[in-house]
Each structure stands twice: as C-alpha cells, then as structure tokens.
Design a protein around this motif. Structure first.
Motif, mmCIF file in Angstrom:
data_model
loop_
_atom_site.group_PDB
_atom_site.id
_atom_site.type_symbol
_atom_site.label_atom_id
_atom_site.label_comp_id
_atom_site.label_asym_id
_atom_site.label_seq_id
_atom_site.Cartn_x
_atom_site.Cartn_y
_atom_site.Cartn_z
ATOM 1 N N VAL A 160 0.836 -1.404 0.127
ATOM 2 C CA VAL A 160 0.041 -0.165 -0.104
ATOM 3 C C VAL A 160 1.051 1.262 -0.084
ATOM 4 N N ALA A 161 0.818 2.232 -1.133
ATOM 5 C CA ALA A 161 1.711 3.183 -1.275
ATOM 6 C C ALA A 161 3.298 2.931 -1.006
ATOM 7 N N SER A 162 3.489 1.803 -1.530
ATOM 8 C CA SER A 162 5.084 1.170 -1.457
ATOM 9 C C SER A 162 5.185 0.880 -0.160
ATOM 10 N N GLU A 163 4.403 0.634 0.867
ATOM 11 C CA GLU A 163 4.723 0.225 2.083
ATOM 12 C C GLU A 163 4.058 -1.327 2.359
ATOM 13 N N GLU A 164 4.624 -2.275 2.840
ATOM 14 C CA GLU A 164 4.076 -3.452 2.993
ATOM 15 C C GLU A 164 3.239 -3.581 4.326
ATOM 16 N N ARG A 165 1.782 -4.076 4.227
ATOM 17 C CA ARG A 165 1.241 -3.953 5.332
ATOM 18 C C ARG A 165 0.660 -5.432 5.410
ATOM 19 N N THR A 166 0.277 -5.765 6.603
ATOM 20 C CA THR A 166 -0.203 -7.073 6.853
ATOM 21 C C THR A 166 -1.826 -6.746 6.831
#
Lengths: 91, 91
Positions: free
Chosen positions: B71-77
């Motif tokens: 999400v927006a280049s961030e990894e989210r669980t």
C-alpha cells in the motif's frame, strides 16, 4: 457448543490456542465479539488457529452473524462466529 | 477469483450486495481488509450477505488468513477472507 468471548484486549495467540483445542476435541466452537477491536482480535485468533491445526491435518471454516447480547443490563449487538473444523486428509 | 477491498469507510450493505452478487455468479469471492475498522466492516458485510443469499437458498462460509499487501510502496499486513457460497437446498 462452547462459547469464547473475545474482547479488544484479548491476546489473539491465546484465543487461537483455545479455538484450536476446542476444534480438536469438539469439532466446533462459537466465538463472540462486541465492537471493532474485539471483532479484529477474534478474526486474527481464528486465522492463527488455522496454523495451529495445520499439523493435525485440520482446517476450519467460519460463519459470521449478528447476535444481541446483554452486557451490564444493556442490549448490545455483537458478532457471532460459528467455527467448524474439518479434516484436510484425503479419504 | 474476484477481490473486494474493504476500508473502514466502506458501507457494509453495499459490500454485502457485491459479495452476494459474486457468490451467485461465481460461487466465491476474496475480501481484503487492512486494520481493525476495515476488518469489522468486512465481517459485517459478509454477515449481511448471508441474509441477501437466504432467499436464493444459498449460504456462505469464510476462511480468514493473513496476507501482505503493498500500500503506497509500504508492506502492510491485511486480513484476507476467502468466501465460498453453497446451496442450502436438500438434494
């Protein structure tokens, strides 16, 4: 069917252990949660329980529904999760 | 399998309509949610969808699991819900 009540402060790993144990012994369990934080913890716990059951060749399915609960003499709408275990081994 | 992404601002009735429609046409749907508010909306939507399917003699089961999303280049669980429809009519 045994009922587990989950709160927003419940530890998902502990709830997952209880869910897995009840599915092993009884094949089903009901999980209740009131409010978004509790629902989130309950769902995390159920997802973690799938991992605990994997080595026993068991998996689970969930059926969510709404339920009215009396909490401190007030009626609250909660989520109820009926969780059923099943064998993943080929017959 | 179609994927529905649910946020904390999603309207459960609208998501429920989409879930029910996809179960009728395809028999399965994946629902993704990031964070407690979104998970809560997703679960409410899935519970509501059961009511929508009732008159079609259909019901559903859910398998929750964890999934990593970018999400927006961030990894989210996130939580992933595999939802399966089935007929409740006697054979």
């Amino acid at each position: 069917m045994e009922t587990l009540r989950v709160s927003g402060n419940s530890r998902p790993n502990a709830v997952a252990g209880a869910v897995a144990a009840l599915l092993r012994s009884q094949g089903q369990v009901e999980v209740q949660a009131i409010g978004p934080a509790a629902v989130n913890q309950a769902i995390k716990a159920i997802a973690i329980a799938r991992g605990y059951l994997h080595d026993d060749h068991l998996d689970l399915t969930v059926q969510p529904s709404f339920v009215k609960l009396d909490v401190a003499s007030e009626e609250r709408t909660a989520m109820k999760f009926l969780v059923y275990g099943y064998s993943t081994q080929q017959p």
